[in-house]
Design a protein around this motif. Sequence first.
Motif, PDB file in Angstrom:
ATOM      1  N   GLN A 200      23.027  -0.333  46.443  1.00  0.00           N
ATOM      2  CA  GLN A 200      24.083  -0.222  45.441  1.00  0.00           C
ATOM      3  C   GLN A 200      24.785  -1.546  45.207  1.00  0.00           C
ATOM      4  O   GLN A 200      25.255  -1.842  44.100  1.00  0.00           O
ATOM      5  CB  GLN A 200      25.102   0.840  45.853  1.00  0.00           C
ATOM      6  CG  GLN A 200      26.023   1.285  44.723  1.00  0.00           C
ATOM      7  CD  GLN A 200      25.264   1.877  43.542  1.00  0.00           C
ATOM      8  OE1 GLN A 200      24.354   2.692  43.713  1.00  0.00           O
ATOM      9  NE2 GLN A 200      25.623   1.477  42.321  1.00  0.00           N
ATOM     10  N   ASP A 201      24.868  -2.374  46.256  1.00  0.00           N
ATOM     11  CA  ASP A 201      25.493  -3.682  46.079  1.00  0.00           C
ATOM     12  C   ASP A 201      24.746  -4.515  45.047  1.00  0.00           C
ATOM     13  O   ASP A 201      25.362  -5.243  44.251  1.00  0.00           O
ATOM     14  CB  ASP A 201      25.536  -4.434  47.411  1.00  0.00           C
ATOM     15  CG  ASP A 201      26.540  -3.838  48.385  1.00  0.00           C
ATOM     16  OD1 ASP A 201      27.453  -3.117  47.934  1.00  0.00           O
ATOM     17  OD2 ASP A 201      26.407  -4.089  49.600  1.00  0.00           O
ATOM     18  N   LEU A 202      23.421  -4.415  45.046  1.00  0.00           N
ATOM     19  CA  LEU A 202      22.632  -5.143  44.049  1.00  0.00           C
ATOM     20  C   LEU A 202      22.825  -4.550  42.663  1.00  0.00           C
ATOM     21  O   LEU A 202      22.987  -5.272  41.674  1.00  0.00           O
ATOM     22  CB  LEU A 202      21.150  -5.123  44.424  1.00  0.00           C
ATOM     23  CG  LEU A 202      20.756  -5.838  45.715  1.00  0.00           C
ATOM     24  CD1 LEU A 202      19.247  -5.730  45.927  1.00  0.00           C
ATOM     25  CD2 LEU A 202      21.179  -7.305  45.677  1.00  0.00           C
ATOM     26  N   LEU A 203      22.824  -3.226  42.569  1.00  0.00           N
ATOM     27  CA  LEU A 203      22.985  -2.573  41.269  1.00  0.00           C
ATOM     28  C   LEU A 203      24.347  -2.867  40.651  1.00  0.00           C
ATOM     29  O   LEU A 203      24.492  -2.906  39.422  1.00  0.00           O
ATOM     30  CB  LEU A 203      22.785  -1.068  41.420  1.00  0.00           C
ATOM     31  CG  LEU A 203      21.370  -0.607  41.792  1.00  0.00           C
ATOM     32  CD1 LEU A 203      21.346   0.897  42.043  1.00  0.00           C
ATOM     33  CD2 LEU A 203      20.363  -0.980  40.699  1.00  0.00           C
ATOM     34  N   ASP A 204      25.336  -3.093  41.505  1.00  0.00           N
ATOM     35  CA  ASP A 204      26.690  -3.381  41.010  1.00  0.00           C
ATOM     36  C   ASP A 204      26.923  -4.866  40.753  1.00  0.00           C
ATOM     37  O   ASP A 204      27.976  -5.244  40.239  1.00  0.00           O
ATOM     38  CB  ASP A 204      27.735  -2.885  42.021  1.00  0.00           C
ATOM     39  CG  ASP A 204      27.771  -1.371  42.131  1.00  0.00           C
ATOM     40  OD1 ASP A 204      27.279  -0.703  41.197  1.00  0.00           O
ATOM     41  OD2 ASP A 204      28.257  -0.855  43.161  1.00  0.00           O
ATOM     42  N   ASP A 205      25.955  -5.690  41.105  1.00  0.00           N
ATOM     43  CA  ASP A 205      26.111  -7.143  40.994  1.00  0.00           C
ATOM     44  C   ASP A 205      25.689  -7.595  39.598  1.00  0.00           C
ATOM     45  O   ASP A 205      24.523  -7.453  39.213  1.00  0.00           O
ATOM     46  CB  ASP A 205      25.242  -7.816  42.065  1.00  0.00           C
ATOM     47  CG  ASP A 205      25.445  -9.322  42.127  1.00  0.00           C
ATOM     48  OD1 ASP A 205      26.103  -9.889  41.228  1.00  0.00           O
ATOM     49  OD2 ASP A 205      24.927  -9.946  43.076  1.00  0.00           O
ATOM     50  N   GLU A 206      26.608  -8.151  38.845  1.00  0.00           N
ATOM     51  CA  GLU A 206      26.289  -8.574  37.483  1.00  0.00           C
ATOM     52  C   GLU A 206      25.288  -9.729  37.449  1.00  0.00           C
ATOM     53  O   GLU A 206      24.660  -9.989  36.423  1.00  0.00           O
ATOM     54  CB  GLU A 206      27.562  -8.991  36.747  1.00  0.00           C
ATOM     55  CG  GLU A 206      28.270 -10.200  37.328  1.00  0.00           C
ATOM     56  CD  GLU A 206      29.512 -10.583  36.549  1.00  0.00           C
ATOM     57  OE1 GLU A 206      29.826  -9.878  35.567  1.00  0.00           O
ATOM     58  OE2 GLU A 206      30.164 -11.583  36.913  1.00  0.00           O
TER      59      GLU A 206
END
Length: 461
Positions: A200-206
């Motif tokens: 999720q950290d990657l998915l939330d990273d612009e």
Amino acid sequence: MPEETPQFRVALRGDAILTSPRFNKGTAFTIAERKAFGLTGRLPSKVNTLDEQCKRAYAQLQMRDTPIRKNSFLQSLKDQNWVLYYTLIGRHLKELIPIIYTPTEAEAISQYSHLFRRSEGMYLAFADQDTMEADFLEQTKGQNIDLIVCSDAEAILGIGDQGVGGIGISTAKSAIYTLIGGMDPSKSLSVTLDVGTNNQDLLDDELYVGWPHKRVRGEEYDKFVDKFVQLVRKYFPNSLLHFEDFGVTNAQRLLERYRTTHSVFNDDIQGTGAVTLACIMAAIGVTKSKLSTQRYVIFGAGSAGMGIAHQLRDAIVSIDGVPESEANKQFYLIDKDGLITDSLVSTTSVRGELHPFRRPDSEWEGAQTDEEGKVRLLEVVKRISPTVLIGCSTRAGAFTEEVVKAMAAGCERPIILPLSNPSQLVEVDPKDANEWTGGKALLATGSPFPPAKRPSGKDYK
């Protein structure tokens, strides 16, 4: 007679050859080569030897004060000049392998989108699968590929799902093939199969540069991977296809699916198993015992753990002549749900490959269990007095002082292999295991550690 340097006919000139890492020689281009390739005004006048270039590059490397900065510098060097890159690392192999591979590469992969500068391999995204063959052919045009290293990045170096950053493990492993195996880097291809990520950290990273989608599963995933494998089989039928850091639900399954139709190798299963077998055979040479007389506890029954169990079991069968069903009884596998037993297999979704190693419940009547009723590591060690303890769980510190001392109490020369990487996830620091066993333990790790002192004062390296 000294081996002659191979000669190439190169159509590149000027900036084109200076920006080709395969053919760029930097200041090592001779005067004649500079004239032939239109480089006279593009380079300083001094011609350097490769030794001089290595000396300069190593000095520049030492100016970087952290492993990740050194990793970034070496990646930049690789993008510029293959000969210098591989020569430099080859001359400082012990020092620099931990920089370009585990443990530092794990950090580089986790920051991939923030460190990204340029493409370093082939990116095949699920969203672009309709053009996969055209993309594959465009990038491999005119190449003779002998090695293809691919990852879907679900289980990267102990740090889990890293999405498109998995290209970093593919390129790092390809470099290892060159440094250790002599593979021509122009004949290798590094691939990431970008099927999304559940990180999720990657998915939330612009700034994330991969396909921003939850990881694809099931039939869609299988069709995507199969399309890639069939392209490899069609265009490079004699190549080795190396699977790297696939998740536990896919690693063994994909290996079994393709091993009879193409030359495939899963490093986490077969490579880890082979290296572990070699370590244990060296250890039993010291203890003057046999593979078949060991009691093996494997803590972590994922792809690596099962690869180790199968490799050791098969060696017991082939070397000591023990029937497979009997060899299975030498193993005690512990997963996240505790010791693999008959009741655990019948009540949970334990993978089928673990079933042959399950222990009878009758062995564990009266055993101490946790609040969930599971038999855990310390109890297993106390009850069976294992001679071999293998960690591939990525559970830092799981081999506690109590566990290690309990093992040493029941075994003259305990064989302890904390194999998880990177180093911060290792089950026990070898220095501690060495101290807790009074220097009796025979140790090997999956990541580099400083030497530990023996009671005699000598270093255990």
